[in-house]
Design a protein around this motif. Structure first.
Motif, PDB file in Angstrom:
ATOM      1  N   MET A 173       0.796  -1.087  -0.022  1.00 10.90           N
ATOM      2  CA  MET A 173       0.046  -0.112   0.058  1.00 10.90           C
ATOM      3  C   MET A 173       0.956   1.109  -0.044  1.00 10.90           C
ATOM      4  SD  MET A 173      -3.086  -0.860  -0.211  1.00 10.90           S
ATOM      5  CE  MET A 173      -3.891   0.747   0.232  1.00 10.90           C
ATOM      6  N   PHE A 174       2.222   1.124   0.039  1.00  7.56           N
ATOM      7  CA  PHE A 174       3.060   2.476   0.294  1.00  7.56           C
ATOM      8  C   PHE A 174       2.959   3.272  -1.117  1.00  7.56           C
ATOM      9  CE2 PHE A 174       6.395   4.912   1.355  1.00  7.56           C
ATOM     10  CZ  PHE A 174       7.043   5.269   0.265  1.00  7.56           C
ATOM     11  N   GLY A 175       2.572   4.283  -1.072  1.00  8.64           N
ATOM     12  CA  GLY A 175       2.505   5.112  -2.446  1.00  8.64           C
ATOM     13  C   GLY A 175       0.996   5.268  -3.073  1.00  8.64           C
ATOM     14  N   ILE A 176       0.144   4.517  -2.340  1.00  9.83           N
ATOM     15  CA  ILE A 176      -1.063   4.657  -2.907  1.00  9.83           C
ATOM     16  C   ILE A 176      -1.853   5.775  -2.468  1.00  9.83           C
ATOM     17  CG2 ILE A 176      -3.447   3.512  -2.580  1.00  9.83           C
ATOM     18  CD1 ILE A 176      -1.665   2.056  -4.252  1.00  9.83           C
ATOM     19  N   ASP A 177      -2.294   6.489  -3.099  1.00 13.04           N
ATOM     20  CA  ASP A 177      -3.018   7.927  -2.687  1.00 13.04           C
ATOM     21  C   ASP A 177      -4.393   7.999  -3.129  1.00 13.04           C
ATOM     22  OD1 ASP A 177      -2.772  11.457  -4.205  1.00 13.04           O
ATOM     23  OD2 ASP A 177      -3.668  10.672  -2.423  1.00 13.04           O
ATOM     24  N   THR A 178      -4.937   8.037  -4.201  1.00  8.33           N
ATOM     25  CA  THR A 178      -6.380   7.968  -4.532  1.00  8.33           C
ATOM     26  C   THR A 178      -7.120   6.878  -4.393  1.00  8.33           C
ATOM     27  OG1 THR A 178      -6.119  10.396  -5.210  1.00  8.33           O
ATOM     28  CG2 THR A 178      -8.110   9.195  -5.851  1.00  8.33           C
ATOM     29  N   MET A 179      -8.215   6.483  -3.877  1.00  6.53           N
ATOM     30  CA  MET A 179      -8.875   5.625  -4.324  1.00  6.53           C
ATOM     31  C   MET A 179     -10.235   5.920  -4.442  1.00  6.53           C
ATOM     32  SD  MET A 179      -7.685   2.881  -1.056  1.00  6.53           S
ATOM     33  CE  MET A 179      -8.287   1.539  -1.906  1.00  6.53           C
ATOM     34  N   GLY A 180     -11.106   4.900  -5.490  1.00 13.51           N
ATOM     35  CA  GLY A 180     -12.262   5.310  -5.889  1.00 13.51           C
ATOM     36  C   GLY A 180     -13.181   4.237  -5.949  1.00 13.51           C
ATOM     37  N   TRP A 181     -14.438   4.416  -6.383  1.00 11.88           N
ATOM     38  CA  TRP A 181     -15.237   3.882  -6.672  1.00 11.88           C
ATOM     39  C   TRP A 181     -15.900   4.214  -7.988  1.00 11.88           C
ATOM     40  CZ3 TRP A 181     -17.035  -0.443  -4.041  1.00 11.88           C
ATOM     41  CH2 TRP A 181     -16.620  -0.614  -2.812  1.00 11.88           C
ATOM     42  N   TYR A 182     -15.953   3.103  -9.100  1.00 11.08           N
ATOM     43  CA  TYR A 182     -16.735   3.299 -10.519  1.00 11.08           C
ATOM     44  C   TYR A 182     -17.717   2.208 -10.652  1.00 11.08           C
ATOM     45  CZ  TYR A 182     -12.720   5.957 -12.121  1.00 11.08           C
ATOM     46  OH  TYR A 182     -11.625   6.763 -12.285  1.00 11.08           O
ATOM     47  N   ARG A 183     -18.551   2.429 -11.386  1.00 11.59           N
ATOM     48  CA  ARG A 183     -19.582   1.485 -11.652  1.00 11.59           C
ATOM     49  C   ARG A 183     -19.779   1.285 -13.062  1.00 11.59           C
ATOM     50  NH1 ARG A 183     -25.084   5.006  -9.585  1.00 11.59           N
ATOM     51  NH2 ARG A 183     -25.075   6.615 -11.131  1.00 11.59           N
TER      52      ARG A 183
END
Length: 118
Positions: free
Chosen positions: A28-38
């Motif tokens: 998870m190091f360096g993971i910035d944005t997380m999102g939901w798509y559909r």
């Protein structure tokens, strides 16, 4: 590598609520944005909501005021609270993650089905 596992989908009546969860594991190091798509049948995948590591959020116009994205960084988990659901919200919902400094999402979950129907 990062693995994303969604849960919480299901069948709900119009006007009802669901909460989706996305559990992330791996590097998870360096993971910035997380999102939901559909993605609905016969339609292109579309953005629902995103959240940066600092907490800033972005929503599609179609869900503003009804959906809320949040994250618990210590648990590597992102949530999507969906209220006042409509039949047009029916779709497979995907969780995604991208690393700092990139514009494309590198990691995707397998998706969870949300069906809004009476």
């Amino acid at each position: 590598q990062v693995q994303l596992v969604e849960s919480g989908g299901g069948l709900v009546q119009p006007g009802g609520s669901l909460r989706l969860s996305c559990a992330a594991s791996g590097s998870m190091f360096g993971i910035d944005t997380m999102g939901w798509y559909r993605q609905a049948p016969g339609k292109q995948r579309e953005l629902v909501a995103t959240i940066a590591s600092g907490g800033s959020t972005n929503y599609a116009d179609s869900v503003k005021g009804r959906f809320t994205i949040s994250r618990e960084n210590n648990k590597n988990t992102v949530y999507l609270q969906m209220n006042s659901l409509k039949p047009e919200d029916t779709a497979v919902y995907y969780c995604a993650a991208r690393r700092t400094g990139t514009t494309q999402y590198q990691y995707w979950g397998q998706g969870t089905q949300v069906t809004v129907s009476s």
